[in-house]
Design a protein around this motif. Sequence first.
Motif, short mmCIF file in Angstrom:
data_model
loop_
_atom_site.label_atom_id
_atom_site.label_comp_id
_atom_site.label_asym_id
_atom_site.label_seq_id
_atom_site.Cartn_x
_atom_site.Cartn_y
_atom_site.Cartn_z
N LYS A 79 12.57 -18.58 8.50
CA LYS A 79 12.01 -19.06 9.76
C LYS A 79 10.81 -19.96 9.51
CE LYS A 79 8.99 -15.04 10.20
NZ LYS A 79 8.66 -13.82 10.96
N ASN A 80 10.54 -20.84 10.48
CA ASN A 80 9.33 -21.66 10.44
C ASN A 80 9.12 -22.28 9.06
OD1 ASN A 80 6.97 -22.83 11.45
ND2 ASN A 80 5.72 -21.04 10.99
N SER A 109 12.74 -19.76 17.44
CA SER A 109 11.46 -19.07 17.40
C SER A 109 10.85 -19.16 16.01
CB SER A 109 11.64 -17.60 17.78
OG SER A 109 10.46 -16.86 17.53
N THR A 111 8.40 -17.22 15.04
CA THR A 111 7.87 -15.90 14.68
C THR A 111 8.97 -14.87 14.48
OG1 THR A 111 7.55 -15.39 17.03
CG2 THR A 111 5.66 -16.29 15.81
N PRO A 113 12.98 -15.27 15.01
CA PRO A 113 14.23 -15.88 15.50
C PRO A 113 15.44 -14.96 15.41
CG PRO A 113 13.73 -16.65 13.30
CD PRO A 113 12.54 -15.85 13.75
N THR A 205 17.43 -16.83 18.08
CA THR A 205 16.98 -17.23 19.41
C THR A 205 15.75 -18.12 19.37
OG1 THR A 205 16.37 -16.38 21.60
CG2 THR A 205 15.50 -15.20 19.69
N ALA A 206 15.54 -18.83 20.47
CA ALA A 206 14.32 -19.63 20.63
C ALA A 206 13.18 -18.76 21.11
CB ALA A 206 14.57 -20.76 21.62
N ASP A 207 13.49 -17.62 21.72
CA ASP A 207 12.49 -16.69 22.23
C ASP A 207 12.84 -15.30 21.72
OD1 ASP A 207 12.99 -18.55 25.09
OD2 ASP A 207 11.10 -18.58 23.98
N VAL A 208 11.87 -14.44 21.62
CA VAL A 208 12.11 -13.08 21.18
C VAL A 208 12.87 -12.34 22.27
CG1 VAL A 208 11.08 -10.89 20.48
CG2 VAL A 208 10.05 -13.06 19.76
#
Length: 221
Positions: A79-80, A109, A111, A113, A205-208
């Motif tokens: 991630k990130n 996401s 933090t 994803p 996901t884009a959001d938790v």
Amino acid sequence: MAITFAQNVHGGNTNDTSYIVNIAGTTAGNLVVVAVGSGDGSYINVTSVVDSAGNPYIQATGARTDSAFDMGTDIWYSKNVLGGATTVTVTAVAYVKLIASVYEFAGASITAPFVSAVNQQSTTGSTGPALTPASADTVIVGVAFNYNYNYNPSSATAPFIGVRDNTVTGFASAYQIDAAQSSQQCIFLPSTQLTNWASSAAIFTADVVASGNTSSMFLVF
């Protein structure tokens, strides 16, 4: 921010402990997902995934198949990510047929994803793992593998976008962005009817969001 597709590169070898996938340079902040198939009469787990930028990769809990059929699939992710990674190296503990499909997505996401993952091995080649998104803004990545050289799965059917590896046969992967929050079905069509098949799928996901239930299926005919 919506999830969007950035790149996909895949490839593999027939007998080694690692395989290096050359990719276009990653973009900082993106999500990289690596779908893997391994095994060739004996099952060897993938032990690590690394890239040339030093991004840490995590095995997606629930994605790894067991050793029942002397083959397996798995999904790893980072991630990130730092920008500029141009290679991804997949490593196993012993010599094995090893195939990897590297996906990069923007907008996931940074933090948390990863939502959930499942796996399945079939004796009939008819069904695979099941996942249902808990939100619309997600990406599902699936992978299917049979180590027999005679099996070369074709691309997955819409709305999944699929790829197959033509260098080392028996491997295919697919993804779907913004899947509906309902039963999703990915179909891989091999050139020959299968008897044993390993497959995995994971949601990012884009959001938790909380893990979805498991009511959709990956089908292999």
